[in-house]
Design an enzyme around this catalytic site. Sequence first.
Site, PDB file in Angstrom:
ATOM      1  CE1 TYR A  66     -52.155  27.986  30.284  1.00  0.00           C
ATOM      2  CE2 TYR A  66     -53.818  26.072  31.180  1.00  0.00           C
ATOM      3  CZ  TYR A  66     -52.579  26.592  30.371  1.00  0.00           C
ATOM      4  OH  TYR A  66     -51.731  25.648  29.706  1.00  0.00           O
TER       5      TYR A  66
ATOM      6  CB  CYS B   4     -31.526  -9.745  22.604  1.00  0.00           C
ATOM      7  SG  CYS B   4     -31.517 -11.016  21.140  1.00  0.00           S
TER       8      CYS B   4
ATOM      9  CD  GLU C 282     -54.019  30.290  36.946  1.00  0.00           C
ATOM     10  OE1 GLU C 282     -53.622  29.452  35.904  1.00  0.00           O
ATOM     11  OE2 GLU C 282     -54.460  31.423  36.545  1.00  0.00           O
TER      12      GLU C 282
ATOM     13  CE  LYS D 256     -46.937  22.579  34.911  1.00  0.00           C
ATOM     14  NZ  LYS D 256     -47.036  21.516  34.189  1.00  0.00           N
TER      15      LYS D 256
ATOM     16  CB  CYS E 142     -34.018 -11.218  18.033  1.00  0.00           C
ATOM     17  SG  CYS E 142     -35.084 -11.229  19.410  1.00  0.00           S
TER      18      CYS E 142
ATOM     19  CB  CYS F 293     -32.881 -13.133  23.523  1.00  0.00           C
ATOM     20  SG  CYS F 293     -34.394 -12.145  22.896  1.00  0.00           S
TER      21      CYS F 293
ATOM     22  CG  ASP G 105     -50.179  16.184  33.412  1.00  0.00           C
ATOM     23  OD1 ASP G 105     -49.541  16.591  32.184  1.00  0.00           O
ATOM     24  OD2 ASP G 105     -49.997  14.933  33.796  1.00  0.00           O
TER      25      ASP G 105
ATOM     26  CE  LYS H  55     -44.441  19.854  37.387  1.00  0.00           C
ATOM     27  NZ  LYS H  55     -43.087  19.315  37.000  1.00  0.00           N
TER      28      LYS H  55
ATOM     29  CB  CYS I  66     -34.299 -14.978  19.652  1.00  0.00           C
ATOM     30  SG  CYS I  66     -32.937 -14.071  20.034  1.00  0.00           S
TER      31      CYS I  66
HETATM   32  S1  IVH Z   1     -49.313  29.404  32.600  1.00  0.00           S
HETATM   33  C1  IVH Z   1     -46.010  31.798  30.352  1.00  0.00           C
HETATM   34  N1  IVH Z   1     -51.208  28.057  33.810  1.00  0.00           N
HETATM   35  O1  IVH Z   1     -47.918  24.118  32.085  1.00  0.00           O
HETATM   36  C2  IVH Z   1     -46.666  30.819  31.250  1.00  0.00           C
HETATM   37  N2  IVH Z   1     -49.845  27.066  32.431  1.00  0.00           N
HETATM   38  O2  IVH Z   1     -44.740  24.225  32.290  1.00  0.00           O
HETATM   39  C3  IVH Z   1     -47.989  29.956  30.323  1.00  0.00           C
HETATM   40  N3  IVH Z   1     -50.131  24.643  32.425  1.00  0.00           N
HETATM   41  O3  IVH Z   1     -47.250  24.929  28.792  1.00  0.00           O
HETATM   42  C4  IVH Z   1     -48.410  28.904  31.211  1.00  0.00           C
HETATM   43  N4  IVH Z   1     -51.988  24.470  33.788  1.00  0.00           N
HETATM   44  O4  IVH Z   1     -49.168  23.560  29.180  1.00  0.00           O
HETATM   45  C5  IVH Z   1     -50.114  28.054  32.928  1.00  0.00           C
HETATM   46  N5  IVH Z   1     -52.672  27.103  34.932  1.00  0.00           N
HETATM   47  C6  IVH Z   1     -52.046  27.071  34.226  1.00  0.00           C
HETATM   48  C7  IVH Z   1     -51.482  25.880  33.560  1.00  0.00           C
HETATM   49  C8  IVH Z   1     -50.491  25.770  32.756  1.00  0.00           C
HETATM   50  C9  IVH Z   1     -51.257  23.826  32.949  1.00  0.00           C
HETATM   51  C10 IVH Z   1     -49.039  24.083  31.550  1.00  0.00           C
HETATM   52  C11 IVH Z   1     -49.128  24.803  30.060  1.00  0.00           C
HETATM   53  C12 IVH Z   1     -47.816  25.005  30.086  1.00  0.00           C
HETATM   54  C13 IVH Z   1     -46.833  24.242  31.101  1.00  0.00           C
HETATM   55  C14 IVH Z   1     -45.778  24.887  31.683  1.00  0.00           C
END
Ligand code: IVH
Length: 696
Positions: free
Chosen positions: A241, A441, A129, A131, A447, A423, A133, A329, A426
């Site tokens: 999710y 500074c 899935e 992730k 300042c 600085c 942000d 990541k 100042c």
């Molecule tokens: S599962 C127990 N699925 O990532 C696991 N998290 O670093 C529950 N996040 O706190 C998280 N997309 O805010 C899950 N598809 C996804 C996600 C996701 C973003 C975030 C979420 C979580 C953080 C973990």
Amino acid sequence: MSGELRKTPVEELLKPNAAVELEALAAEIARHDEAYHRNDAPLISDADYDRLRGRNDAIEARFPDLVRDDSPSKRVGASVASGFTKVTHSKPMLSLGNAFNEDDIHEFHGRIRRFLNLGDDETVEIVGEPKIDGVSVSARFERGRFVLGATRGDGTTGENITANLKTVADLPLEITGDDVPEVLEVRGEVYMGKADFTALNARQEEAADKIFANPRNAAAGSLRQLDVAITGARSLSMFAYAAGEISAPFADSHWAFLDKLRAWGFAVNPLIRLCTTIEELLALYAEVEENRAGFDYDIDGMVCKVNRLDWQQRLGFVSRAPRWAVAHKFPAEKAETVVNDIDIQVGRTGTLTPVARLQPVTVGGVVVSNATLHNEDYILDRDIRVGDTVVVQRAGDVIPQVVAVVTGKREGNPPAYAFPDTCPECGSSAVREVGEAARRCTGSLVCSAQAVERLKHFVSRNAFDIEGLGSKQIEAFWQDGLIATPVDIFRLANKWDEIVARDGWQEKSADTLLQALDERRSIELPRLIYALSIPQVGQATARLLAKQYSSLDGWMAAMIAALDEGSEAYQELVNIDGIGPSVARDILEFFANANNREVLEHLEGELTVAAFDLTETSSSPVAGKTIVFTGSLETMGRSESKTKAESLGAKVAGSVSKNTDFVVAGSGAGSKRKKAEELGVTILSEDEWLAMVRSA
Ligand code: IVH
């Protein structure tokens, strides 16, 4: 210590150095957690943050007995911000471990197979899935009706944002069907689309209001509005999710769970796939990464989750993260652009921070025109010069950074950047202490930049939190000479005529401001200490000080006495668990300055400072006592004992002095026990200690 990684490889670290580094890492990571979660203003990139946490974990793995009670590995995110009521999650909201490359994913997979003891013929299906942000939230439904919305907070306790979540169109408020369980908690990510983010910032700019650094900050800031109308006016979206509490199971796989959510009207990300092999999972990762700049939302990786829920159950959790899931990541998004100029900003503690002014460029769907250059060494190490073409990176949620110069594109021979030694605000000299990355500074009170930033901090949300007196007003009042020090803020009543005469002010608004000021004349001691802008004294340290000294008078007197490093008062200060010589030095530097002492004394006259409340535990036999634990404790363990002692109102110190009330000596106790004997401090055995707390 700066965010830059310590250079010694973990395998070569000596134990004493490891202990020092773990202490520094705990403080540094806590600071970043607070900046990220509480103030929505991250200071470093996700990648750097993850590296800090990774290093912390690696050192802890090598020296398990050095794991600190305040270790970042035991915490998730920051605690609750003020203004919202608290919600205790029925199931904790945890976070995820990270994978940075394909090897890590193979290892994740191998670990699962070993843990479940699977035969070669068994397939581990994994759901991949994106992730998202954004901000993770929990939505609770009872008999199909949405009844409670919460932020993650520290993972155990979050903020009640029910009303705010109701404005998010992707969240159904009512779900129907025979199979809807009595209790259903759905977890997901609230985010702001890139297009909505750009439009919001344009509106904010027009209204001379706060500009958000990126979509995640905008989503967090918009969701946590006490005025729900503001949340409603911002376009927020949500992907579901995960599950929290569920009264009756309705799926036996994550995939089936997501299907059901979709059927009930939740928004489920369309890129999610069920993968039967690692190759498939990695191909999905590559495909999504390649296309990610084109999606309307920011993603910073792929979450890989074991599909079978019975296996998830068996795999369980390790400290803060599930064994059945991992976040793979993405590397940060990058682009090339030109440095038009380098400016220096002066912060409230005098730190000079260089900022690159860039030819605007789109990085991952967001236009970037400024990037932090951190400090002098950062520029030197990369030899960044005005006019250079540079690689800019935006890691999800953070202030963009200049990572490198494209040397082949340097035109002519521009001069190397000379970091100022005065600085820019100042003119005072700006100096760099040995071992510090920052040049500061020395102008302190003269300042203007520092003065204004400190005043802004003084009225900020976690300090005095004065309604109607934000950064903009502070800046304007300061410019026009209405305020110079924090005391002046509480004497604004004397300037009523001048305020009323200002553009945009009327008698009514001036009265409202004075009333808001009066409401804040009673303040808790930790907030006051935090408000003072003493370097390294954040909220946590302010609380430690308040706890140790109880009252403003007591604290001031003790700090003035501690200016003499040979004094007992000095020993008491550096003995506080969590305050070392470096923090003590900054506190004492503050008190060594006569102007600061005067401001504090005058403030005392304007305020009622509540003595620090050691909670309702004062009847316990250890309340108010100072305890030192030494040796190994078998039954309760060192960290649990410490937490217990603190929850009963005791102070826990690291070393034995005349001020110690009890030393709890476990087996193998050595020098501390001896010192206690010499000083005549009461020594408790482990059993005596247990009896004492059990009677409490
Ligand atoms: S599962 C127990 N699925 O990532 C696991 N998290 O670093 C529950 N996040 O706190 C998280 N997309 O805010 C899950 N598809 C996804 C996600 C996701 C973003 C975030 C979420 C979580 C953080 C973990």
